[in-house]
Design a protein around this motif. Structure first.
Motif, PDB file in Angstrom:
ATOM      1  N   GLN A  18      -9.012 -48.621 -85.783  1.00  0.00           N
ATOM      2  CA  GLN A  18      -8.775 -47.541 -86.749  1.00  0.00           C
ATOM      3  C   GLN A  18      -7.640 -47.921 -87.700  1.00  0.00           C
ATOM      4  OE1 GLN A  18      -7.612 -43.840 -84.936  1.00  0.00           O
ATOM      5  NE2 GLN A  18      -7.688 -42.733 -86.863  1.00  0.00           N
ATOM      6  N   LYS A  20      -7.661 -50.256 -89.986  1.00  0.00           N
ATOM      7  CA  LYS A  20      -7.749 -51.624 -90.502  1.00  0.00           C
ATOM      8  C   LYS A  20      -8.925 -51.758 -91.463  1.00  0.00           C
ATOM      9  CE  LYS A  20      -6.949 -55.398 -88.475  1.00  0.00           C
ATOM     10  NZ  LYS A  20      -7.046 -56.592 -87.628  1.00  0.00           N
ATOM     11  N   SER A  21      -8.777 -52.681 -92.412  1.00  0.00           N
ATOM     12  CA  SER A  21      -9.855 -53.017 -93.339  1.00  0.00           C
ATOM     13  C   SER A  21     -10.455 -54.356 -92.940  1.00  0.00           C
ATOM     14  CB  SER A  21      -9.332 -53.108 -94.768  1.00  0.00           C
ATOM     15  OG  SER A  21      -8.908 -51.849 -95.212  1.00  0.00           O
ATOM     16  N   TYR A  22     -11.764 -54.455 -93.067  1.00  0.00           N
ATOM     17  CA  TYR A  22     -12.488 -55.673 -92.742  1.00  0.00           C
ATOM     18  C   TYR A  22     -13.342 -56.045 -93.954  1.00  0.00           C
ATOM     19  CZ  TYR A  22     -11.107 -54.342 -88.045  1.00  0.00           C
ATOM     20  OH  TYR A  22     -10.372 -53.992 -86.950  1.00  0.00           O
ATOM     21  N   TRP A  23     -13.407 -57.336 -94.248  1.00  0.00           N
ATOM     22  CA  TRP A  23     -14.201 -57.821 -95.378  1.00  0.00           C
ATOM     23  C   TRP A  23     -15.381 -58.615 -94.841  1.00  0.00           C
ATOM     24  CZ3 TRP A  23     -13.391 -56.195-100.239  1.00  0.00           C
ATOM     25  CH2 TRP A  23     -12.193 -55.522-100.482  1.00  0.00           C
ATOM     26  N   GLN A  49     -16.128 -54.426 -98.303  1.00  0.00           N
ATOM     27  CA  GLN A  49     -15.007 -53.881 -97.548  1.00  0.00           C
ATOM     28  C   GLN A  49     -15.476 -52.763 -96.631  1.00  0.00           C
ATOM     29  OE1 GLN A  49     -11.725 -52.442 -99.922  1.00  0.00           O
ATOM     30  NE2 GLN A  49     -10.530 -51.867 -98.130  1.00  0.00           N
ATOM     31  N   TYR A  50     -15.001 -52.812 -95.393  1.00  0.00           N
ATOM     32  CA  TYR A  50     -15.239 -51.740 -94.426  1.00  0.00           C
ATOM     33  C   TYR A  50     -13.888 -51.289 -93.904  1.00  0.00           C
ATOM     34  CZ  TYR A  50     -16.190 -49.394 -90.039  1.00  0.00           C
ATOM     35  OH  TYR A  50     -16.190 -48.485 -89.012  1.00  0.00           O
ATOM     36  N   ASP A  51     -13.583 -50.009 -94.062  1.00  0.00           N
ATOM     37  CA  ASP A  51     -12.343 -49.424 -93.573  1.00  0.00           C
ATOM     38  C   ASP A  51     -12.665 -48.624 -92.313  1.00  0.00           C
ATOM     39  OD1 ASP A  51     -10.807 -50.375 -95.774  1.00  0.00           O
ATOM     40  OD2 ASP A  51     -11.577 -48.738 -96.999  1.00  0.00           O
ATOM     41  N   THR A  53     -12.458 -46.009 -89.621  1.00  0.00           N
ATOM     42  CA  THR A  53     -11.882 -44.669 -89.502  1.00  0.00           C
ATOM     43  C   THR A  53     -11.605 -44.302 -88.051  1.00  0.00           C
ATOM     44  OG1 THR A  53     -14.090 -43.698 -89.483  1.00  0.00           O
ATOM     45  CG2 THR A  53     -12.964 -43.844 -91.620  1.00  0.00           C
TER      46      THR A  53
END
Length: 80
Positions: A18, A20-23, A49-51, A53
């Protein structure tokens, strides 16, 4: 339009955290699958980009053809 390289014909299981951002790699060329390492530079592809939640396990698309990018939707089972 160029086709992405199939990194693998199954999803990448990954535990996200939760906040963190992932590319996610969209081109399939990254050596750090399922994430971007910049290998797309000079191509028409861009990472997604996936943030996160919440902290949970997700399944990132490995074939790079999913209709639900960056997640697996089963498209890999229909590829030639």
């Amino acid at each position: 339009m160029a086709e992405p390289t199939i990194a693998q014909r199954s999803p990448f299981r990954f535990d996200v955290t939760q906040g963190k951002s992932y590319w996610w790699c969209a081109c399939g060329r990254s050596q750090k699958q399922p994430f971007c390492d910049g290998s797309h530079k000079g191509s028409e592809f861009s990472p997604v980009q996936y943030d996160a939640t919440e902290t949970k396990t997700v399944f990132f698309c490995g074939c790079k053809h999913s209709g639900g990018k960056p997640f697996c939707d089963g498209t890999h089972s229909k590829l030639p």
